[in-house]
Scaffold this motif. Structure first.
Motif, PDB file in Angstrom:
ATOM      1  N   GLU A  17      69.422 -32.087-113.904  1.00 22.26           N
ATOM      2  CA  GLU A  17      70.094 -32.845-114.966  1.00 22.26           C
ATOM      3  C   GLU A  17      71.595 -32.936-114.680  1.00 22.26           C
ATOM      4  O   GLU A  17      72.208 -33.983-114.866  1.00 22.26           O
ATOM      5  CB  GLU A  17      69.844 -32.202-116.331  1.00 22.26           C
ATOM      6  CG  GLU A  17      70.431 -32.974-117.487  1.00 22.26           C
ATOM      7  CD  GLU A  17      69.892 -34.394-117.647  1.00 22.26           C
ATOM      8  OE1 GLU A  17      70.622 -35.243-118.223  1.00 22.26           O
ATOM      9  OE2 GLU A  17      68.759 -34.682-117.200  1.00 22.26           O
ATOM     10  N   PHE A  18      72.176 -31.844-114.211  1.00 21.50           N
ATOM     11  CA  PHE A  18      73.595 -31.821-113.833  1.00 21.50           C
ATOM     12  C   PHE A  18      73.860 -32.845-112.719  1.00 21.50           C
ATOM     13  O   PHE A  18      74.836 -33.603-112.775  1.00 21.50           O
ATOM     14  CB  PHE A  18      73.962 -30.401-113.392  1.00 21.50           C
ATOM     15  CG  PHE A  18      75.399 -30.178-113.014  1.00 21.50           C
ATOM     16  CD1 PHE A  18      76.424 -30.344-113.930  1.00 21.50           C
ATOM     17  CD2 PHE A  18      75.731 -29.758-111.728  1.00 21.50           C
ATOM     18  CE1 PHE A  18      77.756 -30.104-113.580  1.00 21.50           C
ATOM     19  CE2 PHE A  18      77.050 -29.511-111.375  1.00 21.50           C
ATOM     20  CZ  PHE A  18      78.063 -29.696-112.298  1.00 21.50           C
ATOM     21  N   ARG A  19      72.982 -32.888-111.712  1.00 22.82           N
ATOM     22  CA  ARG A  19      73.103 -33.873-110.627  1.00 22.82           C
ATOM     23  C   ARG A  19      73.073 -35.287-111.189  1.00 22.82           C
ATOM     24  O   ARG A  19      73.891 -36.133-110.828  1.00 22.82           O
ATOM     25  CB  ARG A  19      71.952 -33.734-109.620  1.00 22.82           C
ATOM     26  CG  ARG A  19      72.046 -32.596-108.654  1.00 22.82           C
ATOM     27  CD  ARG A  19      70.867 -32.595-107.671  1.00 22.82           C
ATOM     28  NE  ARG A  19      71.125 -33.584-106.636  1.00 22.82           N
ATOM     29  CZ  ARG A  19      70.427 -34.701-106.465  1.00 22.82           C
ATOM     30  NH1 ARG A  19      69.430 -35.010-107.230  1.00 22.82           N
ATOM     31  NH2 ARG A  19      70.756 -35.526-105.491  1.00 22.82           N
ATOM     32  N   ALA A  20      72.101 -35.543-112.049  1.00 20.98           N
ATOM     33  CA  ALA A  20      71.917 -36.888-112.594  1.00 20.98           C
ATOM     34  C   ALA A  20      73.124 -37.320-113.428  1.00 20.98           C
ATOM     35  O   ALA A  20      73.617 -38.447-113.273  1.00 20.98           O
ATOM     36  CB  ALA A  20      70.643 -36.945-113.429  1.00 20.98           C
ATOM     37  N   GLN A  21      73.595 -36.441-114.292  1.00 21.70           N
ATOM     38  CA  GLN A  21      74.706 -36.803-115.176  1.00 21.70           C
ATOM     39  C   GLN A  21      76.016 -37.021-114.422  1.00 21.70           C
ATOM     40  O   GLN A  21      76.901 -37.731-114.902  1.00 21.70           O
ATOM     41  CB  GLN A  21      74.887 -35.756-116.265  1.00 21.70           C
ATOM     42  CG  GLN A  21      73.813 -35.816-117.322  1.00 21.70           C
ATOM     43  CD  GLN A  21      74.118 -34.950-118.526  1.00 21.70           C
ATOM     44  OE1 GLN A  21      75.280 -34.653-118.823  1.00 21.70           O
ATOM     45  NE2 GLN A  21      73.078 -34.547-119.229  1.00 21.70           N
ATOM     46  N   GLY A  32      72.112 -31.927-102.725  1.00 22.79           N
ATOM     47  CA  GLY A  32      71.234 -31.006-103.418  1.00 22.79           C
ATOM     48  C   GLY A  32      71.968 -29.803-103.991  1.00 22.79           C
ATOM     49  O   GLY A  32      73.028 -29.403-103.502  1.00 22.79           O
ATOM     50  N   LEU A  33      71.364 -29.237-105.031  1.00 21.78           N
ATOM     51  CA  LEU A  33      71.895 -28.036-105.663  1.00 21.78           C
ATOM     52  C   LEU A  33      70.828 -26.949-105.593  1.00 21.78           C
ATOM     53  O   LEU A  33      69.668 -27.187-105.953  1.00 21.78           O
ATOM     54  CB  LEU A  33      72.282 -28.316-107.117  1.00 21.78           C
ATOM     55  CG  LEU A  33      73.348 -29.401-107.326  1.00 21.78           C
ATOM     56  CD1 LEU A  33      73.554 -29.659-108.815  1.00 21.78           C
ATOM     57  CD2 LEU A  33      74.657 -29.010-106.661  1.00 21.78           C
ATOM     58  N   ILE A  34      71.225 -25.794-105.134  1.00 21.66           N
ATOM     59  CA  ILE A  34      70.305 -24.673-104.936  1.00 21.66           C
ATOM     60  C   ILE A  34      70.369 -23.758-106.151  1.00 21.66           C
ATOM     61  O   ILE A  34      71.446 -23.359-106.576  1.00 21.66           O
ATOM     62  CB  ILE A  34      70.669 -23.912-103.645  1.00 21.66           C
ATOM     63  CG1 ILE A  34      70.519 -24.843-102.438  1.00 21.66           C
ATOM     64  CG2 ILE A  34      69.813 -22.655-103.496  1.00 21.66           C
ATOM     65  CD1 ILE A  34      71.128 -24.313-101.157  1.00 21.66           C
ATOM     66  N   SER A  35      69.194 -23.428-106.676  1.00 20.30           N
ATOM     67  CA  SER A  35      69.094 -22.553-107.841  1.00 20.30           C
ATOM     68  C   SER A  35      68.935 -21.104-107.404  1.00 20.30           C
ATOM     69  O   SER A  35      67.974 -20.753-106.726  1.00 20.30           O
ATOM     70  CB  SER A  35      67.893 -22.960-108.702  1.00 20.30           C
ATOM     71  OG  SER A  35      67.673 -22.004-109.715  1.00 20.30           O
TER      72      SER A  35
END
Length: 159
Positions: free
Chosen positions: A82-86, A92-95
């Motif tokens: 959601e953070f990427r989309a907004q 990419g974001l790694i969790s």
């Protein structure tokens, strides 16, 4: 603390890239190195949003150097998508939901006054194709962003 010249701690973690995939650092190095790992305390916070948006603004320069950028935080992969989309982030974001990477890279910090514990210090590591940390920057002040020109110069030295 992981530092320049050290072997980068290898890991497997969820990757939020619009979908959710498994990401293993050592498996990505052949095709994606140098890899920029930009750790940040938390999505949807002011400085972290500014930092990730700045990496997005500079993404073309990293692409030109054949480097791959990833953000890393303790947020869930669903939150990170959601953070990427907004924020229109193309990388990419790694969790690190279980804070294994934070512990392996030894960059844990707490916000005692907020009751928030075990998040990542704002940090950047550039990992070369051999799995060695070619550049590291770690801040004890969560309000300080990395020197983006330094990160780019470190990547350029590996090109």
């Amino acid at each position: 603390m992981a530092a320049t010249g050290d072997a980068a701690p290898d890991f497997t973690a969820p990757l939020a890239n619009g979908d959710i995939e498994e990401f293993t650092l050592s498996e990505r190095l052949d095709d994606e190195a140098p890899v920029v790992l930009a750790f940040f305390p938390g999505a949807f916070t002011s400085v972290c949003t500014e930092e990730m948006c700045t990496f997005q603004d500079r993404l073309a320069a990293f692409d030109d150097l054949d480097a791959t950028v990833y953000g890393v935080s303790r947020d869930s992969p669903f939150t990170l998508n959601e953070f990427r989309a907004q924020n229109d982030l193309e990388f990419g974001l790694i969790s690190d939901l279980n804070k294994e990477l934070i512990e392996d890279y030894d960059i844990e910090m707490d916000f005692d006054d907020l009751g928030v514990y075990g998040v990542a210090k704002r940090s950047v590591f550039v990992v070369d194709g051999d799995g060695e940390i070619a550049y590291s920057w770690v801040s004890d002040d969560p309000g300080v962003e990395p020197e983006y020109d330094e990160v780019e110069a470190a990547v350029e030295e590996l090109a």
